[in-house]
Scaffold this motif. Sequence first.
Motif, PDB file in Angstrom:
ATOM      1  N   GLU A  51      50.091  47.360  32.274  1.00  0.00           N
ATOM      2  CA  GLU A  51      51.437  46.583  32.335  1.00  0.00           C
ATOM      3  C   GLU A  51      52.381  47.268  32.677  1.00  0.00           C
ATOM      4  N   SER A  52      52.690  48.673  32.506  1.00  0.00           N
ATOM      5  CA  SER A  52      53.866  49.353  32.860  1.00  0.00           C
ATOM      6  C   SER A  52      53.833  49.947  34.077  1.00  0.00           C
ATOM      7  N   GLU A  76      46.121  48.791  28.611  1.00  0.00           N
ATOM      8  CA  GLU A  76      46.904  47.652  28.593  1.00  0.00           C
ATOM      9  C   GLU A  76      48.216  48.094  28.877  1.00  0.00           C
TER      10      GLU A  76
END
Length: 175
Positions: A84-85, A80
């Motif tokens: 997300e990054s 995750e």
Amino acid sequence: LREVFVEYNQRGAKAEHLKHAMTTSVGAAAAWAGLDIQLTPIASQGFVDAINDFDRVRVATLRVSRPNIDWNDNFNHLAEVGQESDAGAIEITVTANRGGSLSKRHGVVDYIRNMFSNEHPSILGARVVGSREGEGAETSISLEHHVEHQRVRVTSDENGHVVETEIWEKLLEFS
């Protein structure tokens, strides 16, 4: 293709060179644009054994490649954060409290051991610093020095080239 065997010799291409060549040649096709190939090492059993030998673990660092779709639930937190990054790799370093020890049954140390039990581990690197019972000094172990390998002797023909059938036999024995 999920496995690559890299023949090492002093003057030959290294794993990084092969990774670059594969990414460049396959990534040139429009359908594969943006492809990023990672060659993750396979840890020898000695690496996990060395971690288990630690009485106290002070620091653990784990670097994993960009999450694949086949990751299991143990690594969802890392996946995750990476997703997300928009990360290509994730690195996490965990340090114990002063005078304390990291858990070997949970957290990053357990992640390291569990990831090596996966059929296709995504670990790019790992390092654990700790001490063994009865030893005053700390020891640092790194995946870099515990990669599964095999040294084989092969014969050469009259031109100094390896006999191809023999090298294939050795490769099949290793896999």
